[in-house]
Design a protein around this motif. Structure first.
Motif, mmCIF file in Angstrom:
data_model
loop_
_atom_site.group_PDB
_atom_site.id
_atom_site.type_symbol
_atom_site.label_atom_id
_atom_site.label_comp_id
_atom_site.label_asym_id
_atom_site.label_seq_id
_atom_site.Cartn_x
_atom_site.Cartn_y
_atom_site.Cartn_z
ATOM 1 N N THR A 135 -0.056 -33.441 54.148
ATOM 2 C CA THR A 135 -0.305 -34.152 52.633
ATOM 3 C C THR A 135 0.672 -35.491 52.650
ATOM 4 O OG1 THR A 135 -1.314 -32.346 51.851
ATOM 5 C CG2 THR A 135 -0.571 -34.007 50.234
ATOM 6 N N VAL A 136 0.351 -36.597 52.421
ATOM 7 C CA VAL A 136 1.091 -37.585 52.140
ATOM 8 C C VAL A 136 1.037 -38.384 51.050
ATOM 9 C CG1 VAL A 136 1.636 -38.049 54.836
ATOM 10 C CG2 VAL A 136 -0.278 -39.221 53.538
ATOM 11 N N SER A 137 0.350 -37.867 50.175
ATOM 12 C CA SER A 137 0.109 -38.491 48.781
ATOM 13 C C SER A 137 0.011 -37.473 47.588
ATOM 14 C CB SER A 137 -1.124 -39.531 48.690
ATOM 15 O OG SER A 137 -2.084 -38.890 48.574
ATOM 16 N N GLY A 138 0.156 -37.865 46.271
ATOM 17 C CA GLY A 138 -0.249 -37.105 45.286
ATOM 18 C C GLY A 138 -1.987 -37.126 45.207
ATOM 19 N N ILE A 139 -2.362 -36.304 44.306
ATOM 20 C CA ILE A 139 -3.679 -36.235 43.829
ATOM 21 C C ILE A 139 -4.132 -37.527 42.965
ATOM 22 C CG2 ILE A 139 -5.506 -35.040 42.496
ATOM 23 C CD1 ILE A 139 -4.070 -32.483 43.144
ATOM 24 N N TYR A 140 -5.110 -38.032 43.671
ATOM 25 C CA TYR A 140 -5.708 -39.527 42.866
ATOM 26 C C TYR A 140 -7.163 -39.208 42.751
ATOM 27 C CZ TYR A 140 -6.853 -40.629 47.460
ATOM 28 O OH TYR A 140 -7.692 -40.804 48.937
ATOM 29 N N LEU A 141 -7.725 -39.931 41.932
ATOM 30 C CA LEU A 141 -9.248 -39.784 41.513
ATOM 31 C C LEU A 141 -9.874 -40.889 42.417
ATOM 32 C CD1 LEU A 141 -9.661 -39.197 37.771
ATOM 33 C CD2 LEU A 141 -9.592 -37.389 39.797
ATOM 34 N N GLU A 142 -11.112 -40.364 43.242
ATOM 35 C CA GLU A 142 -11.807 -41.326 43.743
ATOM 36 C C GLU A 142 -13.315 -41.134 43.502
ATOM 37 O OE1 GLU A 142 -13.083 -42.418 48.170
ATOM 38 O OE2 GLU A 142 -11.068 -42.372 47.977
ATOM 39 N N ASP A 143 -13.817 -41.800 42.648
ATOM 40 C CA ASP A 143 -15.147 -41.671 42.042
ATOM 41 C C ASP A 143 -15.222 -40.170 41.027
ATOM 42 O OD1 ASP A 143 -16.537 -43.931 43.311
ATOM 43 O OD2 ASP A 143 -16.547 -42.820 45.045
ATOM 44 N N ASP A 144 -14.132 -40.215 40.423
ATOM 45 C CA ASP A 144 -13.935 -39.127 39.625
ATOM 46 C C ASP A 144 -13.577 -37.691 40.241
ATOM 47 O OD1 ASP A 144 -13.729 -40.297 37.078
ATOM 48 O OD2 ASP A 144 -16.089 -40.588 37.055
ATOM 49 N N ILE A 145 -13.521 -37.697 41.511
ATOM 50 C CA ILE A 145 -13.223 -36.534 42.261
ATOM 51 C C ILE A 145 -11.722 -36.461 42.886
ATOM 52 C CG2 ILE A 145 -13.828 -35.373 44.283
ATOM 53 C CD1 ILE A 145 -16.707 -36.427 44.093
ATOM 54 N N PRO A 146 -10.899 -35.361 42.611
ATOM 55 C CA PRO A 146 -9.484 -35.256 43.114
ATOM 56 C C PRO A 146 -9.506 -35.493 44.681
ATOM 57 C CG PRO A 146 -10.116 -33.738 41.472
ATOM 58 C CD PRO A 146 -11.347 -34.159 41.826
ATOM 59 N N HIS A 147 -8.771 -36.415 45.133
ATOM 60 C CA HIS A 147 -8.472 -36.635 46.619
ATOM 61 C C HIS A 147 -6.795 -36.686 46.837
ATOM 62 C CE1 HIS A 147 -12.612 -37.864 46.626
ATOM 63 N NE2 HIS A 147 -12.504 -38.068 47.981
ATOM 64 N N ILE A 148 -6.545 -36.393 48.127
ATOM 65 C CA ILE A 148 -5.270 -36.735 48.616
ATOM 66 C C ILE A 148 -5.538 -37.435 49.964
ATOM 67 C CG2 ILE A 148 -4.150 -34.749 47.399
ATOM 68 C CD1 ILE A 148 -4.661 -32.869 50.236
ATOM 69 N N GLU A 149 -4.338 -37.992 50.349
ATOM 70 C CA GLU A 149 -4.309 -38.795 51.715
ATOM 71 C C GLU A 149 -3.571 -37.676 52.418
ATOM 72 O OE1 GLU A 149 -3.044 -42.780 51.869
ATOM 73 O OE2 GLU A 149 -4.299 -43.366 50.390
ATOM 74 N N MET A 150 -3.965 -37.513 53.622
ATOM 75 C CA MET A 150 -3.170 -36.901 54.734
ATOM 76 C C MET A 150 -3.309 -37.455 56.122
ATOM 77 S SD MET A 150 -5.307 -33.012 54.022
ATOM 78 C CE MET A 150 -3.878 -31.997 54.516
ATOM 79 N N LEU A 151 -2.251 -37.303 56.764
ATOM 80 C CA LEU A 151 -2.117 -38.051 58.117
ATOM 81 C C LEU A 151 -1.865 -36.990 59.163
ATOM 82 C CD1 LEU A 151 -1.394 -40.832 59.038
ATOM 83 C CD2 LEU A 151 1.085 -40.399 58.508
ATOM 84 N N LEU A 152 -2.197 -37.275 60.346
ATOM 85 C CA LEU A 152 -2.396 -36.503 61.604
ATOM 86 C C LEU A 152 -1.379 -37.311 62.584
ATOM 87 C CD1 LEU A 152 -2.930 -34.071 63.268
ATOM 88 C CD2 LEU A 152 -5.064 -35.195 63.798
ATOM 89 N N THR A 153 -0.485 -37.185 63.001
ATOM 90 C CA THR A 153 0.238 -37.869 63.756
ATOM 91 C C THR A 153 0.408 -37.406 65.141
ATOM 92 O OG1 THR A 153 2.421 -36.790 63.032
ATOM 93 C CG2 THR A 153 1.837 -38.972 62.020
ATOM 94 N N SER A 154 0.160 -36.062 65.453
ATOM 95 C CA SER A 154 -0.011 -35.573 66.747
ATOM 96 C C SER A 154 -1.033 -34.747 67.193
ATOM 97 C CB SER A 154 1.338 -34.815 67.154
ATOM 98 O OG SER A 154 1.424 -33.577 66.273
ATOM 99 N N VAL A 155 -1.489 -34.924 68.451
ATOM 100 C CA VAL A 155 -2.836 -34.135 68.564
ATOM 101 C C VAL A 155 -2.223 -32.631 68.962
ATOM 102 C CG1 VAL A 155 -4.709 -33.877 70.514
ATOM 103 C CG2 VAL A 155 -3.815 -36.158 69.734
ATOM 104 N N LEU A 156 -3.285 -31.723 68.479
ATOM 105 C CA LEU A 156 -2.767 -30.240 68.575
ATOM 106 C C LEU A 156 -3.122 -29.717 70.100
ATOM 107 C CD1 LEU A 156 -4.380 -28.620 65.359
ATOM 108 C CD2 LEU A 156 -2.114 -29.158 66.008
#
Length: 156
Positions: A135-156
């Motif tokens: 998780t790289v952001s706080g919660i924000y609303l997109e179309d009135d639905i709570p969202h967060i930004e998430m980042l994947l920097t390495s392949v499992l």
């Protein structure tokens, strides 16, 4: 419906999709994001022609799961996965996990070693964290639905 081993996976550019396949994609996206979530918004946003589309097809060419792979610079600075869905008939089968695993692999085949940013519905944070997203952001609303930004920097 059956188990996920019976699915046929397709990753295609917009131009490689048939009219039938595109219809199935838009029908599923409309059912999940607009009707089920009761969220009127502009689904056809101009990003599809620039994206690759990962589709899990069940028997009789029925769409089981879908996501789009968006190149860097369109949704985010990084490449991204978006419009992630499983159809109602396939929920609870593990198709969502298979979709994300296959989506990450397909994105990295297209864009080797690229970091991946997603705008995830907040309630799915633990699900995506299971694939290494942070998780790289706080919660924000997109179309009135709570969202967060998430980042994947390495392949499992």
């Amino acid at each position: 419906m059956s188990d996920t081993t019976s699915l046929h996976w397709q990753c295609a550019s917009f131009d490689e999709l048939s009219n039938f396949q595109l219809h199935q994609i838009y029908q599923a996206r409309n059912a999940v994001f607009i009707v089920e979530q009761n969220c009127p918004y502009q689904d056809i946003d101009g990003k599809d022609p620039h994206s690759h589309h990962l589709i899990a097809w069940g028997k009789d060419h029925q769409l089981a799961a879908y996501l789009r792979i968006v190149p860097a610079g369109i949704s985010f600075t990084e490449a991204s996965l978006g419009r992630v869905l499983s159809t109602q008939a396939w929920r609870g089968t593990g198709v969502g996990k298979a979709l994300i695993a296959n989506g990450i692999a397909a994105l990295h085949r297209l864009y080797p070693a690229a970091p991946v940013r997603i705008g995830a519905q907040a309630y799915l944070e633990k699900f995506y964290a299971g694939f290494g997203f942070q998780t790289v952001s706080g919660i924000y609303l997109e179309d009135d639905i709570p969202h967060i930004e998430m980042l994947l920097t390495s392949v499992l």
